[in-house]
Design a protein around this motif. Sequence first.
Motif, mmCIF file in Angstrom:
data_model
loop_
_atom_site.group_PDB
_atom_site.id
_atom_site.type_symbol
_atom_site.label_atom_id
_atom_site.label_comp_id
_atom_site.label_asym_id
_atom_site.label_seq_id
_atom_site.Cartn_x
_atom_site.Cartn_y
_atom_site.Cartn_z
ATOM 1 N N LYS A 231 47.702 46.362 35.921
ATOM 2 C CA LYS A 231 48.592 46.426 37.203
ATOM 3 C C LYS A 231 47.887 45.499 38.032
ATOM 4 O O LYS A 231 47.275 45.049 38.458
ATOM 5 N N VAL A 232 49.236 45.068 38.800
ATOM 6 C CA VAL A 232 49.417 43.960 40.192
ATOM 7 C C VAL A 232 49.446 44.308 41.650
ATOM 8 O O VAL A 232 50.582 45.277 41.579
ATOM 9 N N PHE A 233 48.238 44.537 42.187
ATOM 10 C CA PHE A 233 48.500 44.635 43.578
ATOM 11 C C PHE A 233 48.560 43.368 44.249
ATOM 12 O O PHE A 233 48.465 42.732 43.921
ATOM 13 N N ILE A 234 49.217 43.679 45.757
ATOM 14 C CA ILE A 234 49.242 43.288 47.040
ATOM 15 C C ILE A 234 49.026 43.297 47.426
ATOM 16 O O ILE A 234 49.010 44.199 47.956
ATOM 17 N N THR A 235 48.476 42.481 48.108
ATOM 18 C CA THR A 235 47.896 42.942 50.330
ATOM 19 C C THR A 235 48.287 42.208 51.028
ATOM 20 O O THR A 235 47.960 40.811 50.919
ATOM 21 N N ASP A 236 48.979 42.013 52.176
ATOM 22 C CA ASP A 236 48.795 41.629 53.014
ATOM 23 C C ASP A 236 47.861 41.292 53.443
ATOM 24 O O ASP A 236 47.090 42.404 54.546
ATOM 25 N N ALA A 237 47.232 39.533 54.351
ATOM 26 C CA ALA A 237 45.933 39.391 54.883
ATOM 27 C C ALA A 237 46.058 39.443 56.938
ATOM 28 O O ALA A 237 45.454 38.718 56.756
ATOM 29 N N ASP A 238 47.155 40.731 56.865
ATOM 30 C CA ASP A 238 47.382 40.117 58.678
ATOM 31 C C ASP A 238 47.729 39.528 58.661
ATOM 32 O O ASP A 238 47.095 38.430 60.233
ATOM 33 N N SER A 239 48.889 38.712 58.285
ATOM 34 C CA SER A 239 49.801 37.455 58.130
ATOM 35 C C SER A 239 50.731 38.179 59.678
ATOM 36 O O SER A 239 50.480 38.812 60.410
ATOM 37 N N LYS A 240 51.169 36.527 60.479
ATOM 38 C CA LYS A 240 52.378 36.771 61.913
ATOM 39 C C LYS A 240 52.985 37.447 61.209
ATOM 40 O O LYS A 240 53.814 38.250 62.188
ATOM 41 N N ARG B 183 60.386 46.174 51.820
ATOM 42 C CA ARG B 183 59.633 47.038 52.519
ATOM 43 C C ARG B 183 58.052 46.256 53.411
ATOM 44 O O ARG B 183 57.668 45.865 52.666
ATOM 45 N N LYS B 184 58.170 46.022 55.007
ATOM 46 C CA LYS B 184 56.732 45.265 55.538
ATOM 47 C C LYS B 184 55.493 45.950 55.045
ATOM 48 O O LYS B 184 55.293 46.966 54.868
ATOM 49 N N LEU B 185 54.486 44.868 54.280
ATOM 50 C CA LEU B 185 53.617 45.776 53.977
ATOM 51 C C LEU B 185 52.773 45.784 55.249
ATOM 52 O O LEU B 185 52.168 44.708 55.853
ATOM 53 N N PRO B 186 51.810 47.409 55.434
ATOM 54 C CA PRO B 186 50.889 46.910 55.897
ATOM 55 C C PRO B 186 49.869 46.171 55.827
ATOM 56 O O PRO B 186 49.096 45.639 54.853
ATOM 57 N N ALA B 187 49.384 45.609 57.170
ATOM 58 C CA ALA B 187 48.091 44.448 56.552
ATOM 59 C C ALA B 187 47.098 45.787 56.216
ATOM 60 O O ALA B 187 46.215 46.410 56.244
ATOM 61 N N MET B 188 46.201 44.984 55.305
ATOM 62 C CA MET B 188 44.572 44.643 55.259
ATOM 63 C C MET B 188 44.741 45.962 54.124
ATOM 64 O O MET B 188 43.875 46.742 53.433
#
Length: 179
Positions: free
Chosen positions: A120-129, A137-142
């Motif tokens: 499976k592939v997972f993505i994480t937002d790295a607390d981007s501006k 849908r906006k991902l929650p940071a981290m």
Amino acid sequence: MGTAVEESMEAFYRKNRSIGKDPFLRKYLKPFLAEVNPSAEPQNQQNAQFGTMVGAKAPSASVFFEEKQIKSDSRIFPLHKRVAVFPDKITVGRSANNDIVLDDALISKLQSYFVFEQEKVFITDADSKNGTFLDARKLPAMQKVECPNGSLISFGPRVKFILMSAELLWDNMILAMEK
């Protein structure tokens, strides 16, 4: 490991069309990011055309072309490690030390990252501006979120890609380039 390699859908097709689908699928085991509608004006994030596909069957290639979302000039990025920084993550951002470098002022130096776990592939937002979005849908940071095949991923408000397995990419190339 070098800098991220990007190719247009057309160049990638020309390089791979002669090998056939089965050898292509054996050659490329990891998914790709295929740029959405690169020639169009940036769209508002609220107007994304794809809904959540969690648990749904992967979309057919024709969905992307009927909506004119992927074109011959769309950029293709293989989703694999290119630089030694963060060895367990495939990083995306504006800085040259990312695995996938996106030159856009609204993208953070380190925007987000992908990891693979049990196919499976997972993505994480790295607390981007300006945020990372999965199917509008906006991902929650981290926080790691599963990213199914065919998902629409937006890095900031303007740069959009579809996560594609090698099979989905092959089918899209055939539709795009052989019509």
